[in-house]
Design a protein around this motif. Sequence first.
Motif, PDB file in Angstrom:
ATOM      1  N   LEU A   1       3.688  -4.320   0.815  1.00 30.19           N
ATOM      2  CA  LEU A   1       2.269  -4.501   1.144  1.00 30.19           C
ATOM      3  C   LEU A   1       1.874  -5.960   1.052  1.00 30.19           C
ATOM      4  N   LYS A   2       2.271  -6.604  -0.048  1.00 28.73           N
ATOM      5  CA  LYS A   2       1.887  -8.003  -0.262  1.00 28.73           C
ATOM      6  C   LYS A   2       2.581  -8.919   0.741  1.00 28.73           C
ATOM      7  N   GLU A   3       3.876  -8.713   0.959  1.00 33.17           N
ATOM      8  CA  GLU A   3       4.636  -9.596   1.842  1.00 33.17           C
ATOM      9  C   GLU A   3       4.346  -9.382   3.322  1.00 33.17           C
ATOM     10  N   GLU A   4       4.194  -8.127   3.732  1.00 29.75           N
ATOM     11  CA  GLU A   4       4.031  -7.827   5.157  1.00 29.75           C
ATOM     12  C   GLU A   4       2.578  -7.686   5.601  1.00 29.75           C
ATOM     13  N   LYS A   5       1.731  -7.178   4.730  1.00 29.26           N
ATOM     14  CA  LYS A   5       0.342  -6.903   5.099  1.00 29.26           C
ATOM     15  C   LYS A   5      -0.655  -7.818   4.386  1.00 29.26           C
ATOM     16  N   ASN A   6      -0.170  -8.618   3.445  1.00 35.08           N
ATOM     17  CA  ASN A   6      -1.003  -9.510   2.641  1.00 35.08           C
ATOM     18  C   ASN A   6      -2.147  -8.754   1.960  1.00 35.08           C
ATOM     19  N   VAL A   7      -1.789  -7.595   1.381  1.00 34.40           N
ATOM     20  CA  VAL A   7      -2.749  -6.718   0.704  1.00 34.40           C
ATOM     21  C   VAL A   7      -2.147  -6.330  -0.641  1.00 34.40           C
ATOM     22  N   PHE A   8      -2.975  -6.302  -1.665  1.00 35.06           N
ATOM     23  CA  PHE A   8      -2.525  -5.819  -2.963  1.00 35.06           C
ATOM     24  C   PHE A   8      -2.729  -4.312  -3.041  1.00 35.06           C
ATOM     25  N   PHE A   9      -1.784  -3.638  -3.671  1.00 27.97           N
ATOM     26  CA  PHE A   9      -1.841  -2.189  -3.826  1.00 27.97           C
ATOM     27  C   PHE A   9      -3.151  -1.761  -4.480  1.00 27.97           C
ATOM     28  N   SER A  10      -3.594  -2.491  -5.485  1.00 23.95           N
ATOM     29  CA  SER A  10      -4.807  -2.116  -6.228  1.00 23.95           C
ATOM     30  C   SER A  10      -6.079  -2.232  -5.387  1.00 23.95           C
ATOM     31  N   ASP A  11      -6.004  -2.936  -4.274  1.00 24.27           N
ATOM     32  CA  ASP A  11      -7.178  -3.105  -3.414  1.00 24.27           C
ATOM     33  C   ASP A  11      -7.357  -1.952  -2.423  1.00 24.27           C
ATOM     34  N   LEU A  12      -6.395  -1.038  -2.382  1.00 20.03           N
ATOM     35  CA  LEU A  12      -6.431   0.054  -1.402  1.00 20.03           C
ATOM     36  C   LEU A  12      -7.024   1.333  -1.980  1.00 20.03           C
ATOM     37  N   LEU A  13      -7.709   2.063  -1.130  1.00 20.99           N
ATOM     38  CA  LEU A  13      -8.116   3.421  -1.477  1.00 20.99           C
ATOM     39  C   LEU A  13      -6.894   4.312  -1.325  1.00 20.99           C
ATOM     40  N   SER A  14      -6.891   5.428  -1.993  1.00 24.73           N
ATOM     41  CA  SER A  14      -5.744   6.333  -1.997  1.00 24.73           C
ATOM     42  C   SER A  14      -5.310   6.729  -0.586  1.00 24.73           C
ATOM     43  N   GLU A  15      -6.266   7.093   0.249  1.00 22.94           N
ATOM     44  CA  GLU A  15      -5.942   7.524   1.617  1.00 22.94           C
ATOM     45  C   GLU A  15      -5.299   6.391   2.412  1.00 22.94           C
ATOM     46  N   SER A  16      -5.833   5.183   2.278  1.00 18.21           N
ATOM     47  CA  SER A  16      -5.270   4.025   2.984  1.00 18.21           C
ATOM     48  C   SER A  16      -3.862   3.724   2.493  1.00 18.21           C
ATOM     49  N   ALA A  17      -3.660   3.837   1.184  1.00 18.33           N
ATOM     50  CA  ALA A  17      -2.333   3.589   0.613  1.00 18.33           C
ATOM     51  C   ALA A  17      -1.326   4.596   1.154  1.00 18.33           C
ATOM     52  N   ARG A  18      -1.728   5.845   1.257  1.00 21.30           N
ATOM     53  CA  ARG A  18      -0.824   6.879   1.779  1.00 21.30           C
ATOM     54  C   ARG A  18      -0.485   6.623   3.253  1.00 21.30           C
ATOM     55  N   GLU A  19      -1.463   6.187   4.033  1.00 21.69           N
ATOM     56  CA  GLU A  19      -1.222   5.890   5.448  1.00 21.69           C
ATOM     57  C   GLU A  19      -0.249   4.714   5.590  1.00 21.69           C
ATOM     58  N   LEU A  20      -0.458   3.680   4.782  1.00 20.47           N
ATOM     59  CA  LEU A  20       0.441   2.534   4.828  1.00 20.47           C
ATOM     60  C   LEU A  20       1.825   2.884   4.294  1.00 20.47           C
ATOM     61  N   PHE A  21       1.889   3.797   3.323  1.00 18.79           N
ATOM     62  CA  PHE A  21       3.189   4.225   2.822  1.00 18.79           C
ATOM     63  C   PHE A  21       3.975   4.917   3.939  1.00 18.79           C
ATOM     64  N   ALA A  22       3.307   5.674   4.774  1.00 16.80           N
ATOM     65  CA  ALA A  22       3.983   6.327   5.908  1.00 16.80           C
ATOM     66  C   ALA A  22       4.595   5.273   6.830  1.00 16.80           C
ATOM     67  N   GLU A  23       3.894   4.169   7.036  1.00 19.85           N
ATOM     68  CA  GLU A  23       4.408   3.063   7.847  1.00 19.85           C
ATOM     69  C   GLU A  23       5.628   2.419   7.160  1.00 19.85           C
TER      70      GLU A  23
END
Length: 113
Positions: free
Chosen positions: A59-81
Motif C-alpha cells: 500500500l505504502k510503496e505502490e499506492k502511497n497510502v498508509f493502512f491505518s488511513d483506510l476504512l475497512s471496506e477500502s482496505a478489503r478492495e485494495l487487498f483484492a488488487e
Amino acid sequence: MGSDRKSKRTAYSSPSESEEKKSKDKHKSKRSKGEVNMDFQELSSDDYFAKNNEFATWLKEEKNVFFSDLLSESARELFAEFVKAWNRGKLESNYYEGIATAPRSSHNWKIKK
C-alpha cells in the motif's frame, strides 16, 4: 427418478486434485522486472490477516497510502488488487520472502529512549 439425480451430481463433480494442483502451479514461475524466480503460495481473500505486513508495505510503496488511513471496506478492495498482483507473480521478491514489519501510519511517534 432417484438414479437420475445421482447421475446429475456426478456429471457436475468438482475438479480433480491434479487439475487444482496444475492451476495453482502455473503461477509458481512467472516473474517480471527481472525478479527472482521462486515458488510461492497463491493467496485468497482469506489471507487478509496473514499477509498484512506485505499488504501494508505494498500500500505504502505502490499506492502511497498508509493502512491505518483506510476504512475497512477500502482496505478489503485494495487487498483484492494486491492478491491479483501476488498471484500473477508481479511483485518484487521481498513480498514473497516475507516482510516482518510494515509502515502502519503516517504518525510520527515521539517515544523517548
